[in-house]
Design a protein around this motif. Structure first.
Motif, short mmCIF file in Angstrom:
data_model
loop_
_atom_site.label_atom_id
_atom_site.label_comp_id
_atom_site.label_asym_id
_atom_site.label_seq_id
_atom_site.Cartn_x
_atom_site.Cartn_y
_atom_site.Cartn_z
N ASP A 624 0.86 -1.11 0.03
CA ASP A 624 -0.03 -0.15 0.02
C ASP A 624 0.94 1.18 -0.12
O ASP A 624 1.42 1.36 1.02
N PRO A 625 1.24 1.79 -1.20
CA PRO A 625 2.12 2.95 -1.08
C PRO A 625 1.58 4.14 -0.32
O PRO A 625 2.68 4.87 0.16
N GLY A 626 0.48 4.27 -0.01
CA GLY A 626 0.17 5.46 0.91
C GLY A 626 0.16 5.12 2.37
O GLY A 626 -0.07 6.13 3.15
N LEU A 627 0.49 3.86 2.81
CA LEU A 627 0.45 3.61 4.10
C LEU A 627 1.80 3.97 4.85
O LEU A 627 1.81 4.37 6.18
N PHE A 628 2.93 3.88 4.06
CA PHE A 628 4.29 4.22 4.70
C PHE A 628 5.06 5.28 4.01
O PHE A 628 4.93 5.28 2.49
N ALA A 648 -4.21 -4.62 4.63
CA ALA A 648 -3.69 -6.24 4.64
C ALA A 648 -2.86 -6.29 5.96
O ALA A 648 -2.29 -5.29 6.23
N PRO A 649 -3.03 -7.55 6.74
CA PRO A 649 -2.34 -7.73 7.78
C PRO A 649 -0.76 -7.83 7.60
O PRO A 649 0.11 -7.66 8.33
N ARG A 650 -0.42 -7.95 6.18
CA ARG A 650 0.99 -8.01 5.95
C ARG A 650 1.40 -7.14 4.93
O ARG A 650 0.89 -7.31 3.90
N GLN A 651 2.30 -6.16 5.45
CA GLN A 651 2.86 -5.39 4.12
C GLN A 651 4.16 -5.72 3.71
O GLN A 651 5.00 -5.66 4.64
N ARG A 652 4.34 -5.78 2.38
CA ARG A 652 5.75 -6.11 1.97
C ARG A 652 6.31 -4.49 1.43
O ARG A 652 5.46 -4.17 0.42
N LEU A 653 7.23 -4.14 1.80
CA LEU A 653 7.85 -3.04 1.30
C LEU A 653 9.38 -3.44 0.71
O LEU A 653 10.04 -4.13 1.32
N LEU A 672 9.38 -7.11 5.74
CA LEU A 672 7.90 -7.52 5.69
C LEU A 672 7.19 -6.99 6.93
O LEU A 672 7.92 -7.83 8.12
N LEU A 673 6.24 -6.32 6.95
CA LEU A 673 5.67 -5.76 8.33
C LEU A 673 4.33 -6.58 8.47
O LEU A 673 3.38 -6.71 7.63
N SER A 674 4.37 -6.99 9.73
CA SER A 674 3.18 -7.72 10.26
C SER A 674 2.43 -6.89 11.45
O SER A 674 2.91 -6.21 12.10
#
Length: 900
Positions: A624-628, A648-653, A672-674
């Motif tokens: 989600d580009p706008g989340l972080f 999503a519960p798991r964000q991959r950056l 991998l952000l949980s």
């Protein structure tokens, strides 16, 4: 002194018999110059090469062994033949080439060879006169083989008829002695002498002739010399009997005298002769001519007009060659059976100043060394003027402003010596003008230029064109590439100015200089022998020596400073967060995190410098580009907004780190952000935390983890208790003040056994939960990380991870400062900024400690961690931190912050 004849190397008695030579030794009055002496010898002509003349070394009292070193030699005028020579091995004067006295001395009298002997160190001049003695090597010779003498039949007994003279070039007793006539009944021979002692013959009529009875008479004329053995020459005389002409011409005088300047031109009237004949007609007409007594030289210089009797000059005269000429002129009428009468004309020459002085360099020592002391002999100069009297007196002088002067020796001999020190670098060549002027009026002068080369001496050291050299070389250069060129100059010449370059001994980072650079010994070009690395060495100095080829050699040194320029050859290295299992780094984010919440900090280092190490961070990909969002220069990863239920519960950056080099290099890290409801507060809670259905592990794995965790905890607690029991009481107070509820002592007693491990459990004032601190011993050996190296010196401090809980209840990681004590008991802490001195960051943000991140020194191969915090306090920062990776300095094993 005397001499003998013979040839060097001949058997005794070979050659000519010994001759009694002139026993005469004379020494001139001392001159203001070096010592001078004169010796006189005599030697017969026609001796072969090598014939002994005299022992000069013995007669002059010289040491034979020093003759060669002192340059004992004979000097003579330029172009003169060297008839005699000196053997430097024994000092004997010997015949160098066969001497023909008649060729060397045209005129009669003594034939003298004047030799000038020179010996140096100190300068001594000797004059030697060698008289060449005549031997009877020439027989008398007549100009013609047959002569015709006309005698009138009316000639009375006693009449005289001059005959052609024979010529004998020998002198003295070997010259023409007398004439003989073959026996006959009509004629006899009478020998007469001239003023110079020469002989001539006259045919004397003994009885009257009768042409009718005999028209001619033939006799043989023989000329004899006085040599031993006697030599002869013959000519046939044909006497033709003529009819009577009874009157003969008669001169006014039997002898005439006249004076004539030697400068008289050709055609000048010398004398007007007059003879008379009482006959008439053709018998009274007189003709004049040279008689047979006239020498050939007279016929070349003078002429007689047959009808007038005028004697004129035919060729230029030379007073220096002959001062008197004797002419014999005959007068004869034109009648039949004419009888010739004779007279003598003496022509005396007057000297005029018509000869300029002659300057000859009889010995030249060139070139001359520039360090020659004053008084060194450069050349021996002889000056000669063939005029006589005041016209032959000569003075000699040098051109001004030259460091030389003339030193008089013998008459008309000068030595050219140095007057002051020479310097070839200032003046390499001197053109010395020598002026010789006679005493005539007007005076005549001669100028001769002598070129004196100054020979170089190695008296100048090389000098570099610059006092020092600074060289800038880009790193990663090709081995063998030229990096610079040094150049030196030497004002000397030839081999004294030939320079060779070399490197002075030295070491660069413990290695010999010769392993880094080399230099061409001829050109001075310097080459890099290895590829330089800015990150390993930024500059070094090399001493270059330039040495000439003189003896002894002179040298000079110059310092060459090589600066290594950085290139962007190192990509950024991600320090934290480090990927788990080499793939993705994981972080936990509470769902309740507010905008701006610090999720993680991406840290990277770049081993380059300057703009090449300036790093920027960019969020390249995101679920989600706008989340972080990622801070451009600090790399802080923060939430841009609050989490929503739909997230999503798991964000991959994917975070990209790029340096500012050209071209830029980059590195990336995947996170991998949980998103969890809560962040575990303890290690146990963290282990039991479920990250989702797909993260569940089989039961067997869980059992293994629980079993290993229990064993590890039991071992750690037991070890910690042992260490606390050994801790000194003096260490308890500081630890208790730091908030530990179970203070103790943990130290290495410096024993010979392996280093011990200390563990202790403390209670943080911020939380009731237990904090865990892990202490490992420090070893003063190299810490290896990847292929990089950092050498530890002395006591050090290590950081241990500490798990705790902040006021907000979130688990955290704290770095504790632990002391490692030497055997003496003195504890020493190592303090360092975030980045070490080798690779400072570009902006201030990179050198500010951010809590929860490790302190490190970066290099090309990877980071090296150092301690950062004060040992007297403990702090907790943030709400959730990932566990940093630390290097076990003993076995190079990485302990990861695996929270599972």
């Amino acid at each position: 002194s005397g001499s003998g004849s013979g040839s060097l190397g001949r058997a005794p008695g070979a050659g000519l018999p010994p001759l009694l030579l002139l026993l005469l030794s004379c020494r001139l009055a001392p001159a203001p110059a070096p010592a001078a002496a004169q010796l006189c010898y005599s030697v017969p002509e026609e001796l072969e090469h090598g014939a002994f003349v005299a022992n000069l070394a013995e007669d002059l009292g010289l040491d034979v062994a020093e003759l060669s070193a002192r340059r004992f030699r004979i000097v003579s005028r330029a172009g003169a033949r060297q008839h005699l020579e000196v053997n430097l091995e024994n000092g004997i004067l010997f015949v160098n080439e066969k001497i023909d006295r008649e060729e060397v001395c045209e005129a009669g009298g003594a034939c003298l060879l004047h030799l000038q002997l020179v010996i140096e160190g100190p300068l001594e001049l000797y004059r030697v006169e060698v008289e060449v003695l005549d031997i009877n090597d020439n027989a008398p010779a007549f100009p013609w083989q047959e002569y015709v003498v006309e005698v009138t039949e009316s000639a009375l007994p006693g009449a005289r008829f001059p005959l052609e003279s024979a010529q004998d070039p020998d002198v003295g007793t070997n010259s023409l002695r007398t004439y003989q006539l073959s026996p006959n009944s009509f004629f006899s021979l009478e020998v007469q002498s001239r003023s110079d002692g020469s002989k001539f013959a006259e045919l004397v009529l003994e009885r009257a002739l009768d042409r009718e009875q005999q028209r001619s008479h033939r006799v043989l004329l023989t000329a004899l010399d006085g040599g031993v053995p006697e030599r002869t020459g013959t000519a046939r005389v044909v006497v033709t009997v003529l009819d009577a002409n009874d009157n003969v011409p008669a001169f006014d005088q039997a002898s005439y005298g006249v004076s004539l300047p030697e400068s008289a031109p050709a055609g000048t009237l010398v004398i007007q002769l007059n003879a008379t004949d009482r006959d008439e007609g053709t018998n009274g007409e007189i003709e004049y001519s040279f008689s047979g007594h006239a020498p050939p030289r007279v016929r070349e210089l003078f002429s007689v007009e047959p009808r007038s009797g005028r004697v004129r000059l035919k060729a230029p005269l030379d007073y220096e060659r002959a001062i008197l000429h004797e002419l014999y002129v005959q007068a004869k009428d034109r009648g039949p059976a004419a009888v010739a009468v004779h007279c003598r004309v003496l022509v005396r020459l007057l000297d005029v100043n018509d000869n300029a002085p002659e300057v000859s360099l009889t010995s030249v020592s060139a070139p001359v060394l520039e360090d020659a002391p004053p008084g060194t002999v450069i050349a021996v100069i002889s000056v000669l003027d063939r005029d006589s009297g005041a016209n032959g007196l000569v003075s000699c002088e040098l051109s001004p402003d030259v460091p030389f002067h003339l030193q008089a020796s013998f008459r008309n001999y000068y030595a050219l010596v140095t007057a002051e020190p020479l310097d070839r670098e200032a003046v390499a060549e001197y053109n010395i003008s020598i002026t010789a002027r006679d005493g005539g009026s007007p005076a005549l002068l001669t100028r001769k230029t002598l070129t004196v080369q100054v020979s170089d001496v190695n008296d100048n050291a090389p000098r570099f064109l610059q006092p020092s050299y600074s060289v800038y070389v880009l790193e990663n250069n090709a081995p063998g590439a030229s990096i610079c060129s040094v150049s030196a100059r030497d004002p000397d010449c030839q081999h004294n100015a030939y320079l060779s370059y070399s490197l002075a001994e030295g070491r660069i980072q413990g290695m010999p200089v010769a392993t880094y650079v080399s230099i061409n010994s001829d050109s001075g070009h310097m080459y890099a022998l290895r590829s330089l690395d800015y990150e390993q060495i930024r500059s070094f100095q090399v001493q270059v020596r330039a040495q000439d080829a003189g003896f002894p050699p002179l040298s000079a040194n110059v310092t060459v400073t090589v600066f290594v320029l950085d290139q962007n050859d190192n990509a950024p290295v991600i320090v934290s967060p480090l990927p788990r299992n080499g793939s993705v780094a994981t972080e936990l984010v509470p769902r309740a995190a507010e905008p701006g919440y610090l999720v993680a900090r991406v840290s990277a280092v770049d081993a380059d410098a300057g703009q090449n190490s300036r790093l920027s961070y960019q969020l390249l990909q995101a679920t989600d580009p706008g989340l972080f969002s990622v801070a451009l220069y600090t790399g802080e990863l923060r939430t841009a907004r609050a989490f929503l239920d739909r997230d999503a519960p798991r964000q991959r950056l994917l975070v990209l780190v790029r340096d500012n080099g050209q071209p830029p290099l980059s590195a990336s890290v995947s996170l991998l952000l949980s998103v969890v409801e809560r962040v575990p507060e303890t290690l146990g809670d963290l282990r039991e935390l479920s990250l989702g259905p797909e993260a569940a592990t089989p039961a067997l794995t869980l059992y293994l983890i629980v079993s290993l965790g229990s064993v590890s905890c039991t071992f750690l607690v037991a070890t910690l208790v042992c260490c606390c029991l050994r801790r000194a009481p003096s260490d308890a107070a500081p630890r208790a003040s730091a908030g530990c509820k179970a203070p103790g002592s943990c130290r290495d007693d410096g024993g010979s056994g392996p280093p011990g491990y200390c563990y202790k459990v403390c209670l943080s004032p911020e939380s009731a939960k237990s904090d865990f601190m892990f202490l490992k011993p420090c070893s003063p050996r190299l810490l290896l990380l990847g292929r990089g190296a950092f050498k530890h010196q002395g006591p050090c401090r290590h950081w241990a991870p500490r798990l705790g809980r902040s006021g907000a209840g979130a688990p955290h990681i704290t770095l504790l400062s632990l002391d490692f004590q030497k055997a003496s008991g003195a504890a020493t802490s190592v303090w360092a900024p975030r980045y070490g001195p080798l690779y400072p960051p570009l902006d201030y943000q990179h050198n500010v400690y951010i809590p929860g991140t490790p302190t490190m020194v970066g290099n090309k191969e990877g980071p090296l961690f150092l301690d950062q915090e004060d040992k007297s306090s403990f702090s907790t920062f943030g709400k959730r931190k990932k566990m940093s990776t630390y290097c076990d300095i003993h076995d190079n094993v990485m302990i990861n912050n695996d929270l599972k």
